[in-house]
Design a protein around this motif. Structure first.
Motif, PDB file in Angstrom:
ATOM      1  N   VAL A   6      -1.517  -5.606   6.998  1.00  0.00           N
ATOM      2  CA  VAL A   6      -2.403  -4.652   6.337  1.00  0.00           C
ATOM      3  C   VAL A   6      -1.649  -3.340   6.142  1.00  0.00           C
ATOM      4  CG1 VAL A   6      -4.673  -3.574   6.326  1.00  0.00           C
ATOM      5  CG2 VAL A   6      -4.307  -5.673   7.656  1.00  0.00           C
ATOM      6  N   LEU A   7      -1.639  -2.845   4.893  1.00  0.00           N
ATOM      7  CA  LEU A   7      -0.937  -1.604   4.576  1.00  0.00           C
ATOM      8  C   LEU A   7      -1.814  -0.686   3.744  1.00  0.00           C
ATOM      9  CD1 LEU A   7       2.530  -3.061   3.474  1.00  0.00           C
ATOM     10  CD2 LEU A   7       2.003  -1.989   5.679  1.00  0.00           C
ATOM     11  N   GLN A   8      -1.592   0.606   3.874  1.00  0.00           N
ATOM     12  CA  GLN A   8      -2.105   1.557   2.909  1.00  0.00           C
ATOM     13  C   GLN A   8      -1.163   1.549   1.695  1.00  0.00           C
ATOM     14  OE1 GLN A   8      -1.924   5.030   5.361  1.00  0.00           O
ATOM     15  NE2 GLN A   8      -4.044   4.870   6.041  1.00  0.00           N
ATOM     16  N   THR A   9      -1.710   1.817   0.515  1.00  0.00           N
ATOM     17  CA  THR A   9      -0.877   1.813  -0.690  1.00  0.00           C
ATOM     18  C   THR A   9      -0.361   3.218  -0.980  1.00  0.00           C
ATOM     19  OG1 THR A   9      -2.912   1.926  -2.002  1.00  0.00           O
ATOM     20  CG2 THR A   9      -1.899  -0.237  -1.719  1.00  0.00           C
ATOM     21  N   ASP A  10       0.410   3.747  -0.040  1.00  0.00           N
ATOM     22  CA  ASP A  10       1.067   5.028  -0.251  1.00  0.00           C
ATOM     23  C   ASP A  10       2.210   4.849  -1.252  1.00  0.00           C
ATOM     24  OD1 ASP A  10      -0.310   6.803   1.552  1.00  0.00           O
ATOM     25  OD2 ASP A  10       0.622   5.714   3.207  1.00  0.00           O
ATOM     26  N   PRO A  11       2.483   5.865  -2.079  1.00  0.00           N
ATOM     27  CA  PRO A  11       3.658   5.772  -2.938  1.00  0.00           C
ATOM     28  C   PRO A  11       4.945   5.870  -2.099  1.00  0.00           C
ATOM     29  CG  PRO A  11       2.617   7.935  -3.154  1.00  0.00           C
ATOM     30  CD  PRO A  11       1.701   7.086  -2.314  1.00  0.00           C
ATOM     31  N   PRO A  12       6.021   5.230  -2.559  1.00  0.00           N
ATOM     32  CA  PRO A  12       6.106   4.460  -3.800  1.00  0.00           C
ATOM     33  C   PRO A  12       5.544   3.056  -3.640  1.00  0.00           C
ATOM     34  CG  PRO A  12       8.225   4.446  -2.697  1.00  0.00           C
ATOM     35  CD  PRO A  12       7.326   5.335  -1.873  1.00  0.00           C
ATOM     36  N   GLY A  13       4.911   2.561  -4.684  1.00  0.00           N
ATOM     37  CA  GLY A  13       4.331   1.227  -4.630  1.00  0.00           C
ATOM     38  C   GLY A  13       5.357   0.156  -4.307  1.00  0.00           C
ATOM     39  N   ALA A  14       6.602   0.375  -4.721  1.00  0.00           N
ATOM     40  CA  ALA A  14       7.644  -0.614  -4.459  1.00  0.00           C
ATOM     41  C   ALA A  14       7.856  -0.817  -2.966  1.00  0.00           C
ATOM     42  CB  ALA A  14       8.954  -0.183  -5.121  1.00  0.00           C
ATOM     43  N   ALA A  15       7.602   0.221  -2.168  1.00  0.00           N
ATOM     44  CA  ALA A  15       7.762   0.084  -0.719  1.00  0.00           C
ATOM     45  C   ALA A  15       6.737  -0.882  -0.149  1.00  0.00           C
ATOM     46  CB  ALA A  15       7.654   1.445  -0.052  1.00  0.00           C
ATOM     47  N   THR A  16       5.506  -0.809  -0.641  1.00  0.00           N
ATOM     48  CA  THR A  16       4.469  -1.751  -0.198  1.00  0.00           C
ATOM     49  C   THR A  16       4.867  -3.176  -0.553  1.00  0.00           C
ATOM     50  OG1 THR A  16       2.761  -0.060  -0.488  1.00  0.00           O
ATOM     51  CG2 THR A  16       2.023  -2.339  -0.367  1.00  0.00           C
ATOM     52  N   VAL A  17       5.349  -3.364  -1.781  1.00  0.00           N
ATOM     53  CA  VAL A  17       5.788  -4.692  -2.210  1.00  0.00           C
ATOM     54  C   VAL A  17       6.916  -5.195  -1.308  1.00  0.00           C
ATOM     55  CG1 VAL A  17       6.779  -6.038  -4.105  1.00  0.00           C
ATOM     56  CG2 VAL A  17       5.090  -4.257  -4.596  1.00  0.00           C
ATOM     57  N   GLY A  18       7.865  -4.320  -0.996  1.00  0.00           N
ATOM     58  CA  GLY A  18       8.983  -4.716  -0.150  1.00  0.00           C
ATOM     59  C   GLY A  18       8.555  -5.131   1.244  1.00  0.00           C
TER      60      GLY A  18
END
Length: 338
Positions: A6-18
């Motif tokens: 479970v993650l918050q969608t803080d920018p950058p979005g690419a970090a969440t994807v990674g």
């Protein structure tokens, strides 16, 4: 037992994807994100990227609500992701806390949530549903499947989850409270003529793998204390509605908020949240998974014995990558071999 991140969608979005890609490589099966439009980036945009860059991960919000999007838009969004990536979505949904309150609205009623769950599931799976007095069907949908999992704490919400939801999300990992609430959900399912085992049970809580030392445990606690504050928002609602009647809501859930004075959503879900100083160490230890990997395994075995099908790791702390990797190397393989 399945595992989710479970993650918050803080920018950058690419970090969440990674991080979600890293989780899949480590054996996690689910990828969840917060859904609060003012506080974080739009989750469904990021879900599309996560799905495009993973092979098996099932994604969804933990949790969306019936108030910030029209229901046909929510259903169409899920169905679009399913068409593109092959039925790899799940709809986690609740009354709405941060998403509604930050926008100056009250959380949705259970009646509205109940109606929304049925409508969103029906529309997303290609069936007709009535929205604001108009019968709708999304004509292009074929073979879409959308399980709807409901987040709940209070007695009426737990009963509704048992009667109506495909899954139940409980945001804390205290074994006593898990046993209490899972029993309430399964009893309601049986009373409604359902097979209680068909309701998937998901427990979500922070996990922090640390050294087995006093300093290591104290640091882990401070990184996860925010969670007691987040849960405390829901507990405060329960106390305002039911009082402290332990037959309706366990004292083990309600007593710790006596010193709670307020809450600023600017710090919601973040380590170091100044509004969570009232949360005692005991609550952090009970609600979260802390310490060496062996301690996590022991608690997860207890939760699994209570009927938990998935443990979802909240990773809002300073050791996201290390926690994912530790679970992938030392926790998930052990639970899968049991």
């Amino acid at each position: 037992m399945d595992f989710g991140l479970v993650l918050q969608t803080d920018p950058p979005g690419a970090a969440t994807v990674g991080l979600m890609r890293r989780a899949e490589r480590s054996g996690f099966r689910y990828g969840w994100t917060f859904d609060s439009a003012v506080l974080w980036q739009e989750p469904f945009v990021i879900h599309s990227r996560i799905l495009a860059h993973t092979q098996r991960l099932v994604v969804g919000p933990m949790v969306t609500n019936p108030g910030t999007r029209s229901w046909e838009v929510t259903a169409s969004t899920f169905a679009t992701l399913n068409e593109m990536y092959g039925n790899r979505t799940v709809c986690g949904i609740g009354r709405g806390d941060s998403a509604m309150r930050v926008a100056g609205r009250k959380p949705n009623t259970l009646a509205r949530l109940s109606e929304a769950m049925t409508v969103i599931r029906d529309l997303a799976e290609g069936r007709e549903a009535e929205v604001d007095g108009t019968t709708l069907r999304i004509p292009w949908i074929e073979d879409s499947k959308l399980p709807v999992w409901m987040a709940a704490y209070g007695p009426k919400a737990l009963a509704m989850a048992g009667r109506e939801a495909d899954g139940f999300i409980l945001q804390l990992a205290d074994p006593y409270l898990v046993e209490w609430m899972v029993k309430a959900v399964r009893t309601a399912a049986a009373d409604a003529g359902r097979d209680p085992d068909e309701v998937t049970i998901c427990v979500a809580a922070p996990a922090y793998v640390s050294e087995d030392t006093a300093d290591g445990l104290e640091h882990a606690r401070e990184q996860c204390r925010w969670f007691g504050g987040m849960v405390g928002n829901h507990v405060a609602d329960l106390v305002s509605r039911y009082g402290t009647d332990s037959t309706l809501v366990p004292e083990a859930l309600t007593s710790y908020i006596a010193a709670r004075e307020g809450y600023d959503y600017a710090h919601h879900g973040r380590a170091g949240n100044p509004d969570t100083a009232f949360v005692p160490d005991e609550i952090v230890d009970r609600f979260c998974l802390l310490g060496p990997a062996e301690a996590h395994i022991e608690k997860l075995r207890t939760l699994r014995a209570l009927g938990v099908d998935q443990f979802a790791v909240y990773a809002m702390h300073d050791a996201k990558e290390d926690t994912i990797d530790a679970y992938g190397s030392s926790v998930i393989p052990v639970l899968q071999k049991d």
